[in-house]
Scaffold this motif. Structure first.
Motif, PDB file in Angstrom:
ATOM      1  N   THR A  63     -69.686  73.711  77.510  1.00  0.00           N
ATOM      2  CA  THR A  63     -71.102  73.419  77.294  1.00  0.00           C
ATOM      3  C   THR A  63     -71.245  72.177  76.423  1.00  0.00           C
ATOM      4  OG1 THR A  63     -71.685  75.763  77.441  1.00  0.00           O
ATOM      5  CG2 THR A  63     -73.286  74.302  76.386  1.00  0.00           C
ATOM      6  N   VAL A  64     -72.070  71.253  76.903  1.00  0.00           N
ATOM      7  CA  VAL A  64     -72.408  70.068  76.104  1.00  0.00           C
ATOM      8  C   VAL A  64     -73.612  70.414  75.238  1.00  0.00           C
ATOM      9  CG1 VAL A  64     -73.231  67.687  76.167  1.00  0.00           C
ATOM     10  CG2 VAL A  64     -71.475  68.438  77.775  1.00  0.00           C
ATOM     11  N   ALA A  65     -73.466  70.208  73.944  1.00  0.00           N
ATOM     12  CA  ALA A  65     -74.509  70.598  72.996  1.00  0.00           C
ATOM     13  C   ALA A  65     -75.739  69.711  73.139  1.00  0.00           C
ATOM     14  CB  ALA A  65     -73.963  70.516  71.572  1.00  0.00           C
ATOM     15  N   ASP A  66     -76.881  70.261  72.764  1.00  0.00           N
ATOM     16  CA  ASP A  66     -78.106  69.460  72.703  1.00  0.00           C
ATOM     17  C   ASP A  66     -77.931  68.367  71.660  1.00  0.00           C
ATOM     18  OD1 ASP A  66     -79.543  70.923  74.613  1.00  0.00           O
ATOM     19  OD2 ASP A  66     -80.058  72.449  73.117  1.00  0.00           O
ATOM     20  N   PRO A  67     -78.499  67.191  71.914  1.00  0.00           N
ATOM     21  CA  PRO A  67     -78.354  66.115  70.922  1.00  0.00           C
ATOM     22  C   PRO A  67     -79.045  66.493  69.620  1.00  0.00           C
ATOM     23  CG  PRO A  67     -79.961  65.519  72.607  1.00  0.00           C
ATOM     24  CD  PRO A  67     -79.298  66.766  73.082  1.00  0.00           C
ATOM     25  N   PRO A  68     -78.467  66.161  68.494  1.00  0.00           N
ATOM     26  CA  PRO A  68     -79.091  66.512  67.211  1.00  0.00           C
ATOM     27  C   PRO A  68     -80.388  65.734  67.000  1.00  0.00           C
ATOM     28  CG  PRO A  68     -77.243  65.026  66.866  1.00  0.00           C
ATOM     29  CD  PRO A  68     -77.231  65.383  68.326  1.00  0.00           C
ATOM     30  N   GLU A  69     -81.283  66.332  66.261  1.00  0.00           N
ATOM     31  CA  GLU A  69     -82.516  65.640  65.915  1.00  0.00           C
ATOM     32  C   GLU A  69     -82.180  64.462  65.009  1.00  0.00           C
ATOM     33  OE1 GLU A  69     -85.576  66.100  66.875  1.00  0.00           O
ATOM     34  OE2 GLU A  69     -85.073  67.795  68.178  1.00  0.00           O
ATOM     35  N   PRO A  70     -82.756  63.305  65.313  1.00  0.00           N
ATOM     36  CA  PRO A  70     -82.449  62.154  64.454  1.00  0.00           C
ATOM     37  C   PRO A  70     -82.949  62.406  63.037  1.00  0.00           C
ATOM     38  CG  PRO A  70     -84.267  61.650  65.947  1.00  0.00           C
ATOM     39  CD  PRO A  70     -83.710  62.958  66.383  1.00  0.00           C
ATOM     40  N   PRO A  71     -82.152  62.132  62.038  1.00  0.00           N
ATOM     41  CA  PRO A  71     -82.585  62.368  60.654  1.00  0.00           C
ATOM     42  C   PRO A  71     -83.708  61.413  60.273  1.00  0.00           C
ATOM     43  CG  PRO A  71     -80.528  61.135  60.700  1.00  0.00           C
ATOM     44  CD  PRO A  71     -80.821  61.528  62.121  1.00  0.00           C
ATOM     45  N   ASP A  72     -84.576  61.901  59.407  1.00  0.00           N
ATOM     46  CA  ASP A  72     -85.643  61.041  58.890  1.00  0.00           C
ATOM     47  C   ASP A  72     -85.012  59.945  58.042  1.00  0.00           C
ATOM     48  OD1 ASP A  72     -87.557  62.568  60.106  1.00  0.00           O
ATOM     49  OD2 ASP A  72     -87.797  63.895  58.364  1.00  0.00           O
ATOM     50  N   ARG A  73     -85.321  58.726  58.426  1.00  0.00           N
ATOM     51  CA  ARG A  73     -84.760  57.603  57.686  1.00  0.00           C
ATOM     52  C   ARG A  73     -85.649  57.270  56.485  1.00  0.00           C
ATOM     53  NH1 ARG A  73     -83.336  52.795  61.643  1.00  0.00           N
ATOM     54  NH2 ARG A  73     -82.483  52.030  59.661  1.00  0.00           N
ATOM     55  N   VAL A  74     -85.013  56.944  55.415  1.00  0.00           N
ATOM     56  CA  VAL A  74     -85.723  56.642  54.174  1.00  0.00           C
ATOM     57  C   VAL A  74     -86.067  55.158  54.164  1.00  0.00           C
ATOM     58  CG1 VAL A  74     -85.550  56.634  51.666  1.00  0.00           C
ATOM     59  CG2 VAL A  74     -84.497  58.478  52.994  1.00  0.00           C
ATOM     60  N   PRO A  75     -87.329  54.812  53.846  1.00  0.00           N
ATOM     61  CA  PRO A  75     -87.689  53.389  53.768  1.00  0.00           C
ATOM     62  C   PRO A  75     -86.757  52.635  52.835  1.00  0.00           C
ATOM     63  CG  PRO A  75     -89.666  54.742  53.702  1.00  0.00           C
ATOM     64  CD  PRO A  75     -88.491  55.684  53.606  1.00  0.00           C
ATOM     65  N   ASP A  76     -86.355  51.423  53.266  1.00  0.00           N
ATOM     66  CA  ASP A  76     -85.421  50.637  52.464  1.00  0.00           C
ATOM     67  C   ASP A  76     -85.818  49.167  52.353  1.00  0.00           C
ATOM     68  OD1 ASP A  76     -84.978  49.733  55.017  1.00  0.00           O
ATOM     69  OD2 ASP A  76     -82.849  50.245  55.092  1.00  0.00           O
ATOM     70  N   ASN A  77     -87.032  48.834  52.816  1.00  0.00           N
ATOM     71  CA  ASN A  77     -87.440  47.428  52.835  1.00  0.00           C
ATOM     72  C   ASN A  77     -88.356  47.140  51.646  1.00  0.00           C
ATOM     73  OD1 ASN A  77     -87.907  44.806  53.557  1.00  0.00           O
ATOM     74  ND2 ASN A  77     -89.154  45.274  55.356  1.00  0.00           N
ATOM     75  N   GLY A  78     -87.783  46.604  50.586  1.00  0.00           N
ATOM     76  CA  GLY A  78     -88.560  46.249  49.402  1.00  0.00           C
ATOM     77  C   GLY A  78     -88.435  47.269  48.301  1.00  0.00           C
ATOM     78  N   THR A  79     -89.038  46.877  47.137  1.00  0.00           N
ATOM     79  CA  THR A  79     -89.005  47.740  45.950  1.00  0.00           C
ATOM     80  C   THR A  79     -90.411  47.833  45.356  1.00  0.00           C
ATOM     81  OG1 THR A  79     -86.739  47.025  45.485  1.00  0.00           O
ATOM     82  CG2 THR A  79     -87.937  48.110  43.704  1.00  0.00           C
ATOM     83  N   PRO A  80     -91.031  48.996  45.375  1.00  0.00           N
ATOM     84  CA  PRO A  80     -90.547  50.199  46.075  1.00  0.00           C
ATOM     85  C   PRO A  80     -90.882  50.121  47.568  1.00  0.00           C
ATOM     86  CG  PRO A  80     -92.649  50.653  45.051  1.00  0.00           C
ATOM     87  CD  PRO A  80     -92.311  49.230  44.677  1.00  0.00           C
ATOM     88  N   ALA A  81     -89.913  50.500  48.425  1.00  0.00           N
ATOM     89  CA  ALA A  81     -90.200  50.557  49.864  1.00  0.00           C
ATOM     90  C   ALA A  81     -91.198  51.670  50.111  1.00  0.00           C
ATOM     91  CB  ALA A  81     -88.913  50.794  50.643  1.00  0.00           C
TER      92      ALA A  81
END
Length: 544
Positions: free
Chosen positions: A318-336
């Protein structure tokens, strides 16, 4: 009498060595072993034959093997004679229990004629405890010994060198030379009995298929698989050994490969009787990301050196279901920030056509905190350009107080869009647009400035500073009529902003002065306000 005897032997040898028909093609249960020269005539080893001496001292025979360099496998007795019954042998190294179903041997045999002993050079076929010799001897002995020499030494693949034996069943095959009587005197003039093997093709029966031992790998476990998956197939073979494993997924996309660690002898043409591993395995890996989630199967074959195959599988996984993409944390600027506010200082920035304009603004969080060191993407579209998709400009970076600046050069009007993505390289969530607009003027001239009634005056002008946006602009020619400006003609500006118009003064009864100007009204797609030229005057002599 001796001369007649030797001539008879040579004649019988020549008559008995005519090549027979070629061996039939191998079935799936047979494979060929080549020695000294391969199918195409190129040199190969003679590792399938084992040279040895029997009942003799090493000095009684000269043994050599230079097949790898295009020579032959040779044995020759000493010319000084053999005082005892002794031979040199080249035995084909047939695995125990296997059967030879045919052979083709290119050889040269020589047995010197002597009195008081018997030298023999021959091919010996063995079937169980029975042996049959074919070759040359010092004394004629039909049907086994029909010559004193057989074959040619000048051309290794001369047809007279070939002994072709298809459709047989042998438990052993040898070449030998030496003395078969109690003792053999010295030979004349200088050479003893000998054989040379120039090339051989020995066909071996393999009537047993490979055996499957085990199936392993990640797909053999109970859990669903993802990413790179593997299957390891292990087998054994009692014949020529394991030549290849194959894999197909869901009945398609067959791939194959040799067992892991296969020796070089496992490649055709085979040069040893057991060319491949008796036991081995092959690990296949594949990417499940190219497969749909759910059940699949893997299957394939195990193939031996003779081409016999044994299927393995199917192995369901059995091929597993693809994992849910993790929530990415903003990284553009300070504070992003995922909730930015992006504003421009002005929606329109006017500037002289020959100078640089600056589009500026500010990036903050939703609560007004400046976002510093953020990368903003910039796209610019030139008004009036044929390509309205715009082009990317160099990104800009916000300062410590969240501010940004975009320099813009050139004439015309340019729409600049600045965008912010909370995660670098992702889709922007906030954008702001502003226009950099060079100042545009409209100029009008007339020629001549004085005319008589019935003559023409040419009016010409130009829109300056508008760049490509002025192409096709509607220019309204106005004149003062009854105390007010009134449109009397409309012309289109060319690509360079120039325009022209002619007028004939016909209905003038007295001398008069007329005033004209050019007007470009603000319309849809025209980024400037109304533009008016300076007034120009024309004096008309109305006298007849």
């Amino acid at each position: 009498m001796a001369i007649l005897f030797l001539g008879l032997l040579a004649c019988l040898g020549a008559m008995g060595l005519a090549p027979s028909s070629s061996m039939p093609s191998a079935s799936a249960a047979e494979y060929s072993v080549w020695s000294c020269r391969g199918p195409d005539g190129s040199p190969v080893s003679a590792d399938a034959w084992r040279l040895q001496i029997w009942n003799a001292a090493p000095s009684d025979f000269a043994l050599s093997d230079d097949c790898q360099t295009g020579g032959s496998l040779r044995a020759e007795s000493a010319a000084t004679g053999l005082g005892i019954k002794a031979q040199a042998w080249a035995g084909f190294d047939l695995p125990r229990g296997d059967v030879i179903t045919g052979y083709r041997v290119w050889r040269y045999l020589y047995a010197p004629a002597i009195l008081g002993g018997i030298y023999v050079s021959a091919i010996q076929e063995r079937t169980g405890g029975t042996t049959v010799d074919d070759g040359c001897a010092s004394v004629l002995a039909l049907p086994n010994y029909t010559c004193s020499f057989a074959g040619s030494t000048s051309d290794p693949l001369d047809p007279s060198n070939l002994r072709d034996r298809p459709g047989i069943s042998l438990s052993g095959l040898d070449l030998y030379t030496g003395c078969i009587s109690t003792s053999c005197p010295p030979t004349a003039p200088t050479t003893g009995s000998s054989f040379r093997l120039y090339r051989s093709q020995v066909r071996i029966a393999d009537n047993s298929s490979p055996s499957l031992e085990s199936i392993g790998g990640t797909i053999a476990g109970p859990d669903p698989v993802s990413g790179r998956a593997s299957v390891t197939v292990t087998g054994t073979d009692s014949g020529g050994g394991l030549a290849a494993f194959s894999l197909n997924l869901d009945g398609a996309g067959v791939v194959s490969g040799a067992p892991d660690g296969s020796p070089a002898t496992c490649a055709t043409p085979y040069t040893v009787p057991r060319p491949c591993l008796r036991g081995g395995s092959r690990t296949f890996t594949f990417d499940t990301e190219t497969m749909s989630p759910g059940q699949h199967f893997a299957a394939g074959t195990i193939v031996d050196a003779a081409g016999n195959s044994t299927p393995w599988g199917p192995v369901y996984f059995t091929v597993a279901d693809p994992p849910e993409p993790p929530d990415r944390v903003p990284d553009n600027g300070t504070p992003a920030t995922a909730s930015p506010r992006l504003t421009a200082d002005r929606s329109v920035v006017s500037h002289p056509a020959g100078r640089e304009a600056t589009i500026s603004g500010r990036l903050t969080t939703e609560t007004g905190i400046p976002v510093s060191s953020a990368t903003l993407t910039v796209k610019m579209t030139t008004v009036g350009s044929a390509d309205q998709s715009g082009r990317d400009l160099a990104p800009v970076t916000t300062t410590a107080d969240g501010r940004f600046r975009v320099p813009v050069k050139g004439a015309g009007a340019k729409q600049v869009t600045v965008s912010y993505a909370p995660i670098k390289g992702s889709v922007p969530v906030a954008s702001v647009s502003a226009m950099a607009r060079a100042r545009v003027t409209v100029r009008l001239k007339r020629r001549p400035a004085r005319v008589k009634r019935g003559k023409k005056v040419r009016f010409s002008g130009r829109l300056v500073g508008g760049g490509t946006a002025v192409s096709g602009a509607n220019v309204e020619i106005q004149a003062i009529v009854s105390g007010g400006w009134r449109a009397i003609a409309n012309v289109r500006a060319r690509r360079n902003g120039s325009f022209a118009w002619r007028y004939r003064f016909r209905f003038v009864e007295r001398n008069a002065i007329f005033s004209f100007r050019a007007l470009v009204r603000r319309t849809l797609g025209w980024p400037w306000p109304d533009l008016k030229s300076k007034r120009v005057k024309v004096k008309v002599n109305g006298a007849r």
